[in-house]
Design a protein around this motif. Sequence first.
Motif, PDB file in Angstrom:
ATOM      1  N   LEU A  37     -32.959  -4.256  40.139  1.00 37.30           N
ATOM      2  CA  LEU A  37     -31.747  -3.078  39.150  1.00 37.30           C
ATOM      3  C   LEU A  37     -31.343  -3.121  39.409  1.00 37.30           C
ATOM      4  CD1 LEU A  37     -35.192  -0.243  39.891  1.00 37.30           C
ATOM      5  CD2 LEU A  37     -35.280  -1.621  38.133  1.00 37.30           C
ATOM      6  N   ALA A  38     -30.989  -3.087  40.843  1.00 39.02           N
ATOM      7  CA  ALA A  38     -28.860  -3.464  41.804  1.00 39.02           C
ATOM      8  C   ALA A  38     -28.245  -4.112  41.160  1.00 39.02           C
ATOM      9  CB  ALA A  38     -29.095  -3.171  43.121  1.00 39.02           C
ATOM     10  N   ASP A  52     -33.909   7.056  39.432  1.00 39.89           N
ATOM     11  CA  ASP A  52     -33.035   6.253  38.440  1.00 39.89           C
ATOM     12  C   ASP A  52     -33.575   5.727  37.578  1.00 39.89           C
ATOM     13  OD1 ASP A  52     -30.569   8.103  39.017  1.00 39.89           O
ATOM     14  OD2 ASP A  52     -30.091   7.405  40.987  1.00 39.89           O
ATOM     15  N   ALA A  53     -34.633   4.997  38.011  1.00 40.33           N
ATOM     16  CA  ALA A  53     -36.049   3.920  37.049  1.00 40.33           C
ATOM     17  C   ALA A  53     -36.673   4.901  36.404  1.00 40.33           C
ATOM     18  CB  ALA A  53     -36.388   2.890  38.399  1.00 40.33           C
ATOM     19  N   THR A  54     -37.013   3.972  35.031  1.00 38.30           N
ATOM     20  CA  THR A  54     -37.657   4.721  34.161  1.00 38.30           C
ATOM     21  C   THR A  54     -39.339   3.661  34.329  1.00 38.30           C
ATOM     22  OG1 THR A  54     -36.571   6.031  32.622  1.00 38.30           O
ATOM     23  CG2 THR A  54     -38.185   4.935  32.460  1.00 38.30           C
ATOM     24  N   GLN A  87     -45.425   6.662  42.513  1.00 38.39           N
ATOM     25  CA  GLN A  87     -44.903   5.944  43.516  1.00 38.39           C
ATOM     26  C   GLN A  87     -43.815   5.462  44.137  1.00 38.39           C
ATOM     27  OE1 GLN A  87     -47.232   6.455  45.990  1.00 38.39           O
ATOM     28  NE2 GLN A  87     -48.874   7.192  44.553  1.00 38.39           N
ATOM     29  N   PHE A  88     -43.540   5.071  43.360  1.00 38.44           N
ATOM     30  CA  PHE A  88     -41.391   5.102  43.461  1.00 38.44           C
ATOM     31  C   PHE A  88     -40.447   6.295  43.193  1.00 38.44           C
ATOM     32  CE2 PHE A  88     -42.333   0.100  42.963  1.00 38.44           C
ATOM     33  CZ  PHE A  88     -41.382  -0.155  44.297  1.00 38.44           C
ATOM     34  N   GLY A  89     -41.469   7.263  42.852  1.00 40.84           N
ATOM     35  CA  GLY A  89     -40.661   8.590  42.112  1.00 40.84           C
ATOM     36  C   GLY A  89     -40.064   8.276  41.310  1.00 40.84           C
ATOM     37  N   CYS A  90     -39.802   7.405  40.361  1.00 39.19           N
ATOM     38  CA  CYS A  90     -39.357   7.388  39.345  1.00 39.19           C
ATOM     39  C   CYS A  90     -39.282   9.058  38.287  1.00 39.19           C
ATOM     40  CB  CYS A  90     -39.795   6.126  38.451  1.00 39.19           C
ATOM     41  SG  CYS A  90     -39.735   4.735  38.899  1.00 39.19           S
ATOM     42  N   LYS A  91     -38.042   8.481  37.531  1.00 35.29           N
ATOM     43  CA  LYS A  91     -37.977   9.878  36.538  1.00 35.29           C
ATOM     44  C   LYS A  91     -38.616   9.701  35.976  1.00 35.29           C
ATOM     45  CE  LYS A  91     -33.876   7.885  33.728  1.00 35.29           C
ATOM     46  NZ  LYS A  91     -32.632   8.000  33.574  1.00 35.29           N
ATOM     47  N   SER A  93     -28.336   0.993  30.328  1.00 37.67           N
ATOM     48  CA  SER A  93     -27.464   2.183  30.786  1.00 37.67           C
ATOM     49  C   SER A  93     -28.654   2.706  31.386  1.00 37.67           C
ATOM     50  CB  SER A  93     -26.879   2.986  29.434  1.00 37.67           C
ATOM     51  OG  SER A  93     -28.133   2.398  28.448  1.00 37.67           O
ATOM     52  N   HIS A  94     -30.106   2.060  31.416  1.00 39.12           N
ATOM     53  CA  HIS A  94     -31.455   2.112  32.039  1.00 39.12           C
ATOM     54  C   HIS A  94     -31.172   1.322  33.367  1.00 39.12           C
ATOM     55  CE1 HIS A  94     -30.988   5.648  29.418  1.00 39.12           C
ATOM     56  NE2 HIS A  94     -30.873   4.801  28.272  1.00 39.12           N
ATOM     57  N   GLN A  95     -31.757   1.913  34.065  1.00 37.30           N
ATOM     58  CA  GLN A  95     -32.909   0.815  35.580  1.00 37.30           C
ATOM     59  C   GLN A  95     -34.174   1.212  34.746  1.00 37.30           C
ATOM     60  OE1 GLN A  95     -32.123   2.943  38.778  1.00 37.30           O
ATOM     61  NE2 GLN A  95     -30.472   1.453  39.487  1.00 37.30           N
ATOM     62  N   MET A  96     -35.178   0.006  34.514  1.00 37.19           N
ATOM     63  CA  MET A  96     -36.741   0.188  33.735  1.00 37.19           C
ATOM     64  C   MET A  96     -36.940  -0.857  34.256  1.00 37.19           C
ATOM     65  SD  MET A  96     -35.407  -0.855  29.628  1.00 37.19           S
ATOM     66  CE  MET A  96     -34.541  -1.896  30.693  1.00 37.19           C
ATOM     67  N   LEU A  97     -38.565  -0.918  34.741  1.00 38.77           N
ATOM     68  CA  LEU A  97     -39.767  -1.774  35.724  1.00 38.77           C
ATOM     69  C   LEU A  97     -40.727  -1.834  34.343  1.00 38.77           C
ATOM     70  CD1 LEU A  97     -38.470   0.596  38.340  1.00 38.77           C
ATOM     71  CD2 LEU A  97     -40.388  -0.492  38.893  1.00 38.77           C
TER      72      LEU A  97
END
Length: 270
Positions: free
Chosen positions: A138-139, A37-39, A179-183, A69-73
Amino acid sequence: MADTSSELETLLMQRSLSDPQLLAAAERAADYRILPDATVIKIGGQSVIDRGRAAVYPLVEEIVAVRKSHQMLIGVGAGTRARHLYSIAAGLNLPAGVLTQLGASVADQNAVMLGQLLAKYGISAVASAGLSAVPLYLAEVNAVVFSGMPPYSLWTRPARDGVIPPYRTDAGCFLLAEQFGCKAMIFVKDEKGLYTANPKTSKDAKFIPKISVEEMKAQGLHDSILEFPMLDLLKAARHIHEVQVVNGLVPGNLTRALAGEHVGTIITAS
């Protein structure tokens, strides 16, 4: 799944790690997406951070607003100071691995500065082993800042020509997203996206809204807005099959891109 795992375990115990049958069995194994669910957002060092307050503060405000409304790295580039270090180190005939360490030190500094600007909102900058705590950040606050330079250090793969590290912060941020499988993967630069030539030096440069990796290579767009070796990473990726480049100097562009809008240039794996 059980049969696949059993076959893979048997091959791993009996074959070389470069054995074609073993590699095929490993390819069939499921690849777990850790943060689907992260970008990952890469903020350019030279294109954004080096511009100082006028460019960075509005982007900070946008990040704070959109994290609801968005998870961000949030990865950070190195920029002009790294280029200066590369120039000196290359002139001293130092190898690519040393240049990688120098570039990483500047990206680290930029990540710390961005992290300090975001600290009062609970958004922290993390490094190396701290990446293991990313899910917790993120949580809690939906965002975290990291240095974009991949930690190859002296183990970096030398470029075919010259000693400039081929895999820098664009590649580092993309690898983390994969590697984290982000969206999604979004590159925040100082141009609308990709052009047929460098728009800063060519008046005839034409904007390219969407293009594939093969088309970029066929057109010889080596002086592109992204590190060219990163395109091979995109071609080989399992999860991230396209990236978008947006102009972060235009307020709202990042928000729109996070919402799935086609804002700048989309580069596809195929």
